[in-house]
Design a protein around this motif. Structure first.
Motif, short mmCIF file in Angstrom:
data_model
loop_
_atom_site.label_atom_id
_atom_site.label_comp_id
_atom_site.label_asym_id
_atom_site.label_seq_id
_atom_site.Cartn_x
_atom_site.Cartn_y
_atom_site.Cartn_z
N VAL A 233 148.21 -19.37 41.31
CA VAL A 233 147.33 -18.21 41.23
C VAL A 233 145.90 -18.71 41.44
CG1 VAL A 233 146.55 -16.27 39.85
CG2 VAL A 233 148.91 -17.05 39.66
N VAL A 234 145.28 -18.28 42.54
CA VAL A 234 143.98 -18.80 42.95
C VAL A 234 143.00 -17.64 43.08
CG1 VAL A 234 142.77 -20.27 44.61
CG2 VAL A 234 145.24 -20.56 44.26
N PHE A 275 141.92 -23.68 52.98
CA PHE A 275 141.68 -22.91 54.19
C PHE A 275 142.57 -21.67 54.25
CE2 PHE A 275 142.96 -22.01 58.58
CZ PHE A 275 141.73 -21.74 59.17
N LEU A 276 143.83 -21.83 53.85
CA LEU A 276 144.77 -20.71 53.89
C LEU A 276 144.37 -19.62 52.91
CD1 LEU A 276 147.46 -19.64 55.02
CD2 LEU A 276 148.63 -20.86 53.18
N VAL A 277 143.94 -20.01 51.70
CA VAL A 277 143.52 -19.01 50.70
C VAL A 277 142.25 -18.30 51.16
CG1 VAL A 277 142.70 -18.73 48.33
CG2 VAL A 277 144.65 -20.20 48.81
N PHE A 304 156.11 -25.02 53.26
CA PHE A 304 155.89 -23.71 53.89
C PHE A 304 155.15 -22.85 52.87
CE2 PHE A 304 157.25 -19.33 54.84
CZ PHE A 304 156.74 -19.23 56.13
N ALA A 305 153.91 -22.50 53.19
CA ALA A 305 153.03 -21.77 52.26
C ALA A 305 152.94 -20.31 52.66
CB ALA A 305 151.64 -22.40 52.24
N ARG A 306 153.04 -19.42 51.66
CA ARG A 306 152.88 -17.98 51.85
C ARG A 306 151.89 -17.46 50.82
NH1 ARG A 306 156.93 -15.33 50.12
NH2 ARG A 306 158.04 -17.06 49.13
N THR A 307 151.03 -16.55 51.22
CA THR A 307 150.03 -15.99 50.32
C THR A 307 150.25 -14.49 50.16
OG1 THR A 307 148.47 -15.65 52.15
CG2 THR A 307 148.29 -17.73 50.90
N ARG A 308 149.92 -13.99 48.98
CA ARG A 308 149.95 -12.58 48.68
C ARG A 308 148.73 -12.24 47.83
NH1 ARG A 308 153.36 -13.05 51.84
NH2 ARG A 308 155.44 -12.11 51.96
N LEU A 309 148.11 -11.09 48.10
CA LEU A 309 146.98 -10.62 47.31
C LEU A 309 147.48 -9.71 46.21
CD1 LEU A 309 144.43 -9.89 50.19
CD2 LEU A 309 144.49 -11.85 48.65
N ASP A 319 140.98 -9.84 43.74
CA ASP A 319 140.33 -10.94 43.03
C ASP A 319 141.20 -12.19 42.95
OD1 ASP A 319 138.08 -9.38 42.52
OD2 ASP A 319 139.00 -8.51 40.73
N LEU A 320 142.51 -12.03 43.08
CA LEU A 320 143.42 -13.16 42.94
C LEU A 320 144.38 -13.22 44.12
CD1 LEU A 320 144.36 -12.91 39.14
CD2 LEU A 320 142.70 -14.43 40.20
N CYS A 321 144.74 -14.43 44.46
CA CYS A 321 145.70 -14.69 45.53
C CYS A 321 146.85 -15.52 44.95
CB CYS A 321 145.03 -15.43 46.69
SG CYS A 321 146.16 -15.95 48.00
N VAL A 322 148.06 -15.05 45.16
CA VAL A 322 149.25 -15.79 44.72
C VAL A 322 149.77 -16.59 45.90
CG1 VAL A 322 151.52 -15.63 43.69
CG2 VAL A 322 149.77 -13.96 43.07
#
Length: 600
Positions: A233-234, A275-277, A304-309, A319-322
């Motif tokens: 959690v970023v 960079f991805l976040v 393998f990275a995946r992001t979700r807001l 405000d947060l990115c998982v």
């Protein structure tokens, strides 16, 4: 007080956890009731103290004869309220007609009634009756509340009848005032009791929802902590707010600081994640990419990275990115397992069918070789023998892959690593006439590993044969090095001064039946990885530098024996000149650029 049966909380799959918290919820309710009870008892003590001070003041200012014994009444009242607060056992909620309730309320009614009847200096004590009425209404039942209001009203009406001539203007006014006061006490008793019951029901609902939320949080936490997939959690500034154990191991291994927050941009190896976040916050939607992480100097992970807001569905500011991190080794292992499951039986059947005619061909060729004498015919029989041998080796490899392998035997003896490496490499050098080409540098004295000797020999010979095919053949163009890799692992590497692997080869390096050579079965490296995984070890490839020369390095990270001697942890290694070399290092330049992104 029970909760409403028509509650809005429907049964859920974790309802058993809610039932387990019922006693805890009831204890919370009892503690809240005790706090309210103490508040009323302290209010009684405060009022009794004020009344005593008032009577003492009236007595000191020359009040009538009743003031003296009223001081004694107030003194006894104060002592009674203090005794109830300090020594009396708390009343359980819902018990309306206990003796303690009646004595507590009755004492207040009697004392307030005496003060009102024998009042001095025209002081009106009627508002004091609100305290026992509220006490009965809030902490007791509706019956006790109405009874207390009725007793107070009867007293006020009786006092009005006694205090003035009947049917006089004064009597009528006092009766009207007493009736209005009694009506007010009834209204206060009814409303206070209804409000108390409503608050009790709301408290029960809140406690039930809190129990459900706690249960859901515990379930979610258990699921996230047990995931093999990393979860981070970023926030917008790249600060890691939280990370599950899998993500912590991917970032920093065993050195993750649990009491501190991490900044993704603080370390160069996390640049791809940062960079991805950042890119995810810029475009406002989830992204995916392949990244590389190095939790320690001996391990490189492809992820393998995946992001979700977090607020992508609500439209509010994000405000947060998982960030989800999946180890591609596990994905490749699953794909490999599915691939082998589909072709395993067929390969075994075909190999068995090939083995029988192949044996016949070999025997017939041996008999033919004894009969022929011409050089041309001899060359043909040798060609048949070589290809039959090659086919036999391929059949054996296929059967070894298809055959169900046993799990690691816990009864394996502790295998001394350096001594075994010397024996295997000496045998391989003699068979392949590679004296001077191979350099052996054991730097793990006393280290023992749990590995079958024959399997370790096959692992090293496969790697050495592969290195010999691609090395330059110069002196020390192939190196075998062993060294400690932390307190519980050892690193075995086979280095050669070969040319860099092509990207197409590198992508399928450890897959079965894949080879860059037409005469190879493509099972050598795959079997090496299968052998390593059987004993809890890991095999990987990297481009590294040794003695100012770049080359290809295949290295194995194997666990040391728990019961045997442990490898010493070394921050730096020193080697005697002419016999040993430092471990290979990665080239100074990195070929990894920003990750390629694709919108989900």
């Amino acid at each position: 007080m029970a909760s409403d049966p028509n509650s809005q909380f429907a049964p859920s799959w974790y309802s058993t956890l809610e039932a387990g918290n019922s006693l805890q919820d009831q204890s919370h309710h009892v503690r809240a009731y005790v706090r309210l009870w103490k508040a009323f008892m302290r209010a009684r003590v405060l009022i009794a103290l004020v009344l005593l001070a008032l009577q003492v003041f009236l007595l000191s200012n020359g009040a009538g004869g009743a003031a003296k014994w009223l001081v004694g009444v107030c003194t006894l009242h104060l002592a009674a309220t203090i005794a109830v607060l300090v020594w009396t056992k708390r009343i359980e909620p819902g018990r309306a007609f206990r003796v303690q309730w009646l004595l507590t309320i009755a004492v207040d009614l009697v004392v307030f009634g005496m003060l009102d009847h024998f009042q001095q200096a025209g002081i009106n004590y009627t508002p004091l009756f609100a305290l026992p009425v509220l006490l009965a209404a809030i902490l007791g039942s509706m019956t006790l509340a109405l009874a207390t209001a009725a007793v107070t009203t009867l007293y006020l009406l009786g006092e009005a009848l006694i205090g003035a001539p009947l049917l006089s203007d004064v009597s009528t006014a006092r009766l009207l005032q007493s009736g209005l006061s009694g009506t007010g006490f009834f209204v206060v008793a009814f409303l206070a009791n209804q409000l108390a019951q409503r608050l009790a029901r709301e408290e029960a609902l809140v406690q039930k929802s809190q129990a459900a939320a706690r249960s859901q949080a515990e379930v979610n936490e258990l699921i996230i902590e047990s995931l093999s997939e990393g979860v981070l959690v970023v926030d917008r500034h790249g600060v890691v707010r939280n990370a599950n154990p899998a993500a912590q191991g991917m970032l920093m291994g065993d050195h993750y600081p649990h009491a501190a927050k991490l900044l993704l941009s603080a370390r160069s190896e996390w640049e791809s994640l940062s960079f991805l976040v950042d890119r995810t916050f810029q475009v406002g939607q989830g992204l995916e990419a392949e990244v590389q992480l190095a939790p320690d100097e001996y391990t490189t992970l492809r992820l393998f990275a995946r992001t979700r807001l977090t607020n992508a569905q609500t439209g509010r500011p994000n405000d947060l990115c998982v960030l989800f991190l999946e180890d591609l080794r596990e994905v490749e292992a699953r794909v490999r397992t599915e691939k082998l499951a589909s072709m395993g039986r067929m390969s075994a059947a075909v190999a068995h069918e090939i083995r029988n005619p192949l044996s016949a061909i070999t025997q017939a060729n041996a008999l033919l070789d004894e009969e022929v004498t011409e050089p041309g015919q001899k060359r043909l029989t040798r060609m048949i023998e070589q290809n039959a041998t090659r086919l036999s080796r391929i059949v054996d490899d296929i059967l070894n892959v298809a055959r169900a392998q046993p799990s690691q035997d816990e009864g394996l003896p502790a295998l001394p690593l350096d001594q075994t490496l010397r024996q295997i490499t000496h045998e391989w050098t003699r068979q392949n006439q590679a004296k001077g080409v191979l350099g052996v540098h054991p730097h793990a004295p006393g280290v023992h590993i749990s590995f079958d000797p024959e399997h370790l020999r096959r692992l090293l010979i496969n790697l050495l044969d592969n290195a010999l095919r691609h090395a330059s053949g110069q002196a020390s163009s192939i190196r075998v090095i062993s060294q400690p890799a932390g307190p519980d692992r050892v690193r075995i590497s086979v280095w050669s001064d070969s040319a860099p692997l092509e990207p197409s080869v590198l992508k399928h390096l450890f897959e079965p039946f894949f080879s860059s050579e037409s005469r190879s079965s493509g099972l050598g490296l795959y079997i090496c990885r299968e052998l390593c995984e059987r004993y809890g070890a890991q095999i990987a490839y990297q481009r590294s530098r040794l003695d100012q020369r770049e080359g290809n390095e295949f290295y194995v990270l194997a666990p040391t024996m728990q019961g045997g001697p442990r490898a010493p942890v070394q921050q730096s290694l020193t080697y005697p000149p002419g016999d040993s070399v430092p471990p290979p290092t990665r080239p100074g330049t990195s070929t990894n650029g920003p990750p390629s992104l694709s919108t989900l």
